[in-house]
Design a protein around this motif. Structure first.
Motif, PDB file in Angstrom:
ATOM      1  N   VAL A 199       0.815  -1.213   0.000  1.00 47.03           N
ATOM      2  CA  VAL A 199       0.000   0.000   0.000  1.00 47.03           C
ATOM      3  C   VAL A 199       0.849   1.263   0.000  1.00 47.03           C
ATOM      4  N   VAL A 200       1.824   1.336   0.904  1.00 48.19           N
ATOM      5  CA  VAL A 200       2.597   2.560   1.101  1.00 48.19           C
ATOM      6  C   VAL A 200       4.081   2.251   0.982  1.00 48.19           C
ATOM      7  N   GLN A 201       4.800   3.093   0.246  1.00 48.45           N
ATOM      8  CA  GLN A 201       6.250   2.968   0.134  1.00 48.45           C
ATOM      9  C   GLN A 201       6.912   4.280   0.556  1.00 48.45           C
ATOM     10  N   LEU A 202       8.191   4.169   0.845  1.00 43.44           N
ATOM     11  CA  LEU A 202       9.004   5.350   1.112  1.00 43.44           C
ATOM     12  C   LEU A 202       9.604   5.804  -0.212  1.00 43.44           C
ATOM     13  N   MET A 203       9.342   7.046  -0.585  1.00 42.52           N
ATOM     14  CA  MET A 203       9.897   7.577  -1.828  1.00 42.52           C
ATOM     15  C   MET A 203      11.144   8.375  -1.514  1.00 42.52           C
ATOM     16  N   LEU A 204      12.226   8.106  -2.232  1.00 47.83           N
ATOM     17  CA  LEU A 204      13.487   8.821  -2.059  1.00 47.83           C
ATOM     18  C   LEU A 204      13.799   9.582  -3.333  1.00 47.83           C
ATOM     19  N   GLN A 205      14.078  10.871  -3.171  1.00 49.47           N
ATOM     20  CA  GLN A 205      14.347  11.746  -4.301  1.00 49.47           C
ATOM     21  C   GLN A 205      15.661  12.483  -4.085  1.00 49.47           C
ATOM     22  N   GLY A 206      16.288  12.875  -5.178  1.00 47.62           N
ATOM     23  CA  GLY A 206      17.535  13.623  -5.103  1.00 47.62           C
ATOM     24  C   GLY A 206      18.655  12.874  -5.784  1.00 47.62           C
ATOM     25  N   GLU A 207      19.857  13.022  -5.254  1.00 43.15           N
ATOM     26  CA  GLU A 207      21.036  12.357  -5.803  1.00 43.15           C
ATOM     27  C   GLU A 207      21.718  11.561  -4.695  1.00 43.15           C
ATOM     28  N   GLY A 208      21.839  10.250  -4.885  1.00 43.73           N
ATOM     29  CA  GLY A 208      22.485   9.419  -3.877  1.00 43.73           C
ATOM     30  C   GLY A 208      22.176   7.956  -4.097  1.00 43.73           C
TER      31      GLY A 208
END
Length: 225
Positions: A199-208
């Motif tokens: 249902v729910v995920q952790l979204m990671l954005q940016g550079e890394g």
């Protein structure tokens, strides 16, 4: 004594330098000359003049304890000698943290670390209680951090063009420059019909980079820890 058990594959290697090294896929060796920190109960063997003490707490320490090891306290190892650390035959890895670096890691994956590293408690931004009240440890300074993981972890690059979505029960850690938020992958209608369970995920954005283990934490596994 003869046999494959006593072959070079299983025999511990001589100490080459102070600090931690990977003894084998399931164990980290630490040549202690002074002080270091480890997950309490993770020591499986040692030799030399070493003392193992429960890490002092206080209010701030209790918070750190709750994060660094998901409620499992840390211990301080002092003296001179060698110690071997492992936990439930999980695979072990070392992260080199350099000055200016910042590495966020789930406490259940912390095995041991240098005393030269500092850590603080941080709530994962955007997660809140909907993401299980995600509190992680953020390590800074210069030194080595020993991690453990069920199976071989996936290290996934994150870029501005390609954010990465991870299961909150599978994420191990991520590098400093990434931004986090919750992402809902199902519509309300799909959830009412039973959905997929994801249902729910952790979204990671940016550079890394984000580190993910190929195994989710189930309630039964969490209770055993």
């Amino acid at each position: 004594m003869k046999g494959s058990l006593f072959s070079g594959e299983h025999m511990v290697q001589p100490v080459m330098e102070a600090g931690m090294s990977v003894e084998n896929a399931k164990c980290i060796k630490y040549a202690v000359y002074g002080e270091m920190f480890a997950r309490q109960g993770a020591m499986v063997a040692y030799r030399g003049n070493l003392k193992f003490e429960r890490k002092g707490q206080g209010v701030g320490g209790m918070l750190k304890r709750a994060v660094t090891g998901e409620g499992l306290p840390l211990m301080v190892v002092r003296g001179q000698g060698e110690a071997w650390f492992a936990h439930e035959a999980q695979n072990c890895f070392i992260v080199e943290v350099e000055t200016g670096d910042e590495f966020t890691v789930n406490g259940r994956n912390v095995l041991c670390f240098d005393a030269s590293l500092s850590y603080r408690v941080a709530m994962v931004k955007g997660a809140g209680m909907a993401g299980g009240g995600l509190f992680n440890s953020v390590f800074t300074g210069q030194g080595r951090l020993g991690l453990m993981c069920e199976g071989n972890p996936l290290v996934i690059p994150v870029s501005a063009q390609y954010p990465v979505f991870v299961d909150t029960d599978a994420v191990v850690g991520w590098t400093a420059a990434l931004r986090t938020s919750l992402h809902r992958s199902q519509s309300i209608g799909s959830m009412l019909r039973g959905g997929s369970g994801e249902v729910v995920q952790l979204m990671l954005q940016g550079e890394g980079c984000v580190v993910v283990r190929p195994s989710e934490v189930t309630p039964e596994k969490e209770q055993r820890r």
